[in-house]
Design a protein around this motif. Structure first.
Motif, PDB file in Angstrom:
ATOM      1  N   TYR A  76       1.799 -13.952  -3.095  1.00 53.88           N
ATOM      2  CA  TYR A  76       3.080 -13.401  -3.534  1.00 53.88           C
ATOM      3  C   TYR A  76       2.862 -12.546  -4.779  1.00 53.88           C
ATOM      4  CZ  TYR A  76       5.653 -16.504  -0.371  1.00 53.88           C
ATOM      5  OH  TYR A  76       6.164 -17.134   0.741  1.00 53.88           O
ATOM      6  N   LEU A  77       3.326 -11.309  -4.726  1.00 56.73           N
ATOM      7  CA  LEU A  77       3.159 -10.358  -5.824  1.00 56.73           C
ATOM      8  C   LEU A  77       4.517 -10.120  -6.477  1.00 56.73           C
ATOM      9  CD1 LEU A  77       1.420  -8.286  -7.406  1.00 56.73           C
ATOM     10  CD2 LEU A  77       2.027  -6.616  -5.642  1.00 56.73           C
ATOM     11  N   LEU A  78       4.623 -10.477  -7.736  1.00 53.10           N
ATOM     12  CA  LEU A  78       5.845 -10.264  -8.510  1.00 53.10           C
ATOM     13  C   LEU A  78       5.658  -9.031  -9.377  1.00 53.10           C
ATOM     14  CD1 LEU A  78       8.522 -11.986  -8.942  1.00 53.10           C
ATOM     15  CD2 LEU A  78       7.490 -12.705 -11.107  1.00 53.10           C
ATOM     16  N   THR A  79       6.616  -8.116  -9.366  1.00 51.87           N
ATOM     17  CA  THR A  79       6.534  -6.910 -10.192  1.00 51.87           C
ATOM     18  C   THR A  79       7.866  -6.653 -10.885  1.00 51.87           C
ATOM     19  OG1 THR A  79       7.216  -5.407  -8.415  1.00 51.87           O
ATOM     20  CG2 THR A  79       4.844  -5.850  -8.641  1.00 51.87           C
ATOM     21  N   ALA A  80       7.811  -5.806 -11.889  1.00 52.18           N
ATOM     22  CA  ALA A  80       9.014  -5.282 -12.541  1.00 52.18           C
ATOM     23  C   ALA A  80       9.205  -3.845 -12.090  1.00 52.18           C
ATOM     24  CB  ALA A  80       8.869  -5.342 -14.062  1.00 52.18           C
ATOM     25  N   GLU A  81      10.477  -3.432 -11.980  1.00 50.24           N
ATOM     26  CA  GLU A  81      10.765  -2.070 -11.549  1.00 50.24           C
ATOM     27  C   GLU A  81      11.969  -1.529 -12.304  1.00 50.24           C
ATOM     28  OE1 GLU A  81       9.325  -1.040  -7.273  1.00 50.24           O
ATOM     29  OE2 GLU A  81      10.910  -2.537  -7.074  1.00 50.24           O
ATOM     30  N   GLY A  82      12.159  -0.208 -12.167  1.00 48.95           N
ATOM     31  CA  GLY A  82      13.361   0.425 -12.692  1.00 48.95           C
ATOM     32  C   GLY A  82      13.323   0.752 -14.169  1.00 48.95           C
TER      33      GLY A  82
END
Length: 551
Positions: free
Chosen positions: A201-207
């Motif tokens: 599972y890859l968690l990222t931040a965006e925006g």
């Protein structure tokens, strides 16, 4: 009845949290940017009460930020524990504006959270927000976003890349693989990788780190992908809401001893006067009007994570909750005393700017019982700036200090300062006029470069010789300075805009990344290094909410 955790759990400037559990102990590492020593690590036993335990990057071999820009320096550390050691990955950003970024990534390790922390291993400079993933087979992988300077249109985030780290060779090895390019929200960063139920599972931040910020998850059966994005896309975002917690993103996940899952994330709390703004199709507009002097803080959410599925916020939806239930036994820490003295040690809440040579800035031994600050370069300096300060952790507070200084001329000045950066501050300063007489004045700079202008809101006030007390009172958007020589306090009769001491003021959110500080300083633009002595400092929050122990 379950205990409730009040958000944010780390109030004031504490962004980009990375969390790890070791036994019954939880640790969160957060970004410190240009403040020295680098990286704050807080400790908890119950996920609600936290105390500062260490700032591990404390010597020149690990970190030298002289010349780093405002909101440069230490970005997005990652703290993990494996093989009986703590592993800390961090970025030192030397350039952050324009088409190119110079962002150097390093690794340090320690047998215990208090240290000793090793000298750094250089990793790469391809991007920022690095993290280290320890796979079940013992191999280790570095992830980071990659900076693509060829892109235009404001999104130079080229995706998440991964490369193996060799413990034996103390370097990265093998091919660099791009494993995820993010969603249409773009600006994909802040990766953390987890192994669960046969999935990666890859968690990222965006925006971006403004009001469109979000947390996105993807998963794959194979380490190298392909990674499929969660059908819900964003597991957490405050985009399009007007709740207490805004700008939510950049997260990390931890599992408790009994299998409960929590996610820590950054957030901000705009001032009440600026929070309720119109909502449009693309989210909150007029970002430059909202103001968050406390900067980006750390909050926590409880997750439901059924076997083989993507996780969801336990309270439903994807908007943050102000309070979160927890089953862990309460474990509070003693609260900090509002007033501190300088009798042999710098209070743990205080930091300084950029330099690994603090003896050039201050001494706790030259005058026993006092903090002697040596006047160095101007408030606009990015090299040697003698300012010591602590975070503003409440929207309203009072601060006071006692100063002894005899400025010989107007190039020597010292006092009490509300600080965000080199172009955003309010400064109550003791100096001298052109005739050498001691006076009290105010310098105010409330915009970002290149439009910054220092203003002088008062006519200098003549002062008698001897010690005097300086104070300030902040109530949300308003700061008022006062002073006392004998008898009662004298209010200077001006109201300054404390909302300007915030991420959003000037160039808007996503351009500034720290938060408001209140502190003491000395400057001597003649180069003679004349000093000022401070014997005490008081910081007293005036509204509710969690306060973090620094002891």
């Amino acid at each position: 009845m379950k205990a409730m955790i009040q958000n944010p759990i780390l109030p004031g400037f504490n962004p980009d949290p990375s969390i790890v559990r070791v036994g019954d102990d939880y640790y969160i590492a957060t970004s410190t940017f240009e403040w020295y020593p680098g990286v704050q690590i807080h400790h908890s036993r119950d996920l609600a009460n936290w105390r500062l335990v260490t700032r591990p990057l404390s010597r020149a071999a690990q970190l030298d930020m002289r010349g780093d820009p405002d909101s440069g320096g230490i970005w997005a550390p990652c703290l993990t524990h494996a093989d009986g050691m703590f592993w800390l990955i961090y970025t030192d950003v030397k350039r952050r504006d324009g088409a190119w970024k110079d962002s150097h990534n390093y690794l340090v390790t320690a047998p215990a959270i208090e240290g000793p922390w090793s000298d750094p291993v250089y990793l790469n400079s391809s991007g920022f927000d690095p993290s280290l993933f320890h796979d079940e087979d013992g191999r280790k992988w570095l992830l980071n976003m990659i900076w693509d300077h060829n892109r235009t249109g404001g999104d130079r985030f080229g995706g998440i890349v991964m490369q193996e780290y060799s413990v034996e060779d103390r370097r990265l090895t093998g091919p660099v693989r791009t494993i995820y390019r993010g969603t249409d929200l773009k600006l994909t960063e802040g990766p953390h990788l987890y192994r669960r139920d046969g999935w990666y599972y890859l968690l990222t931040a965006e925006g971006g780190t403004g009001y469109d910020h979000a947390v996105t998850m993807a998963r794959a059966k194979d380490l190298f992908g392909p990674y499929e994005t969660d059908p819900a896309k964003h597991i957490l975002t405050a985009r399009g809401t007007d709740g207490l917690l805004q700008r939510c993103g950049h997260a990390d996940i931890v599992e408790t001893q009994d299998g409960q899952v929590y996610m820590v994330h950054l957030c901000s709390r705009p001032l009440d006067e600026t929070r309720a703004l119109p909502v449009g199709d693309g989210g909150i507009h007029a970002d430059d009007v909202r103001r968050s002097p406390l900067g980006r803080e750390t909050a926590i959410q409880r997750l439901d994570w059924p076997t083989g599925e993507f996780p969801r916020l336990a309270h439903g939806g994807n908007a943050p909750a102000d309070t979160v239930p927890c089953d862990l036994p309460p474990h509070p820490f003693p609260e900090d005393a509002p007033r501190v003295t300088f009798d042999g040690a710098l209070p743990p809440a205080f930091q300084w700017l950029r330099t690994p040579q603090p003896d050039r800035l201050f001494s706790l031994t030259d005058r026993p019982g006092a903090l002697r600050i040596f006047g160095r370069e101007s408030p606009g300096s990015a090299f040697e700036h003698a300012l010591l300060a602590r975070r503003q952790t409440a929207l309203s507070f009072r601060a006071e200090t006692t100063i002894e200084v005899d400025p010989g001329d107007y190039q020597h000045f010292a006092g009490l300062i509300a600080w965000y950066g080199r172009f955003k501050f309010h400064y109550l300063a003791v100096t001298a006029d052109e005739d050498g007489r001691r006076v009290l004045t105010v310098f105010s700079c409330a915009a970002d470069w290149p439009d910054a202008r220092v203003t002088y809101p008062i006519t200098p006030v003549p002062l008698p010789d001897g010690p005097l007390q300086l104070g300030c009172d902040v109530d949300g958007m308003t700061l008022r300075f006062r002073y006392r020589t004998d008898g009662d306090w004298t209010d200077l009769g001006i109201a300054l805009d404390q909302s300007a001491i915030s991420d959003e003021a000037g160039n808007g959110p996503g351009s500034n990344f720290t938060g408001a500080f209140i502190g003491i300083c000395a400057h001597d633009t003649s180069g003679r290094g004349r000093h000022a002595d401070f014997t005490d400092f008081t910081y007293q929050p005036l509204n509710g909410g969690p306060q973090v122990s620094h002891g």
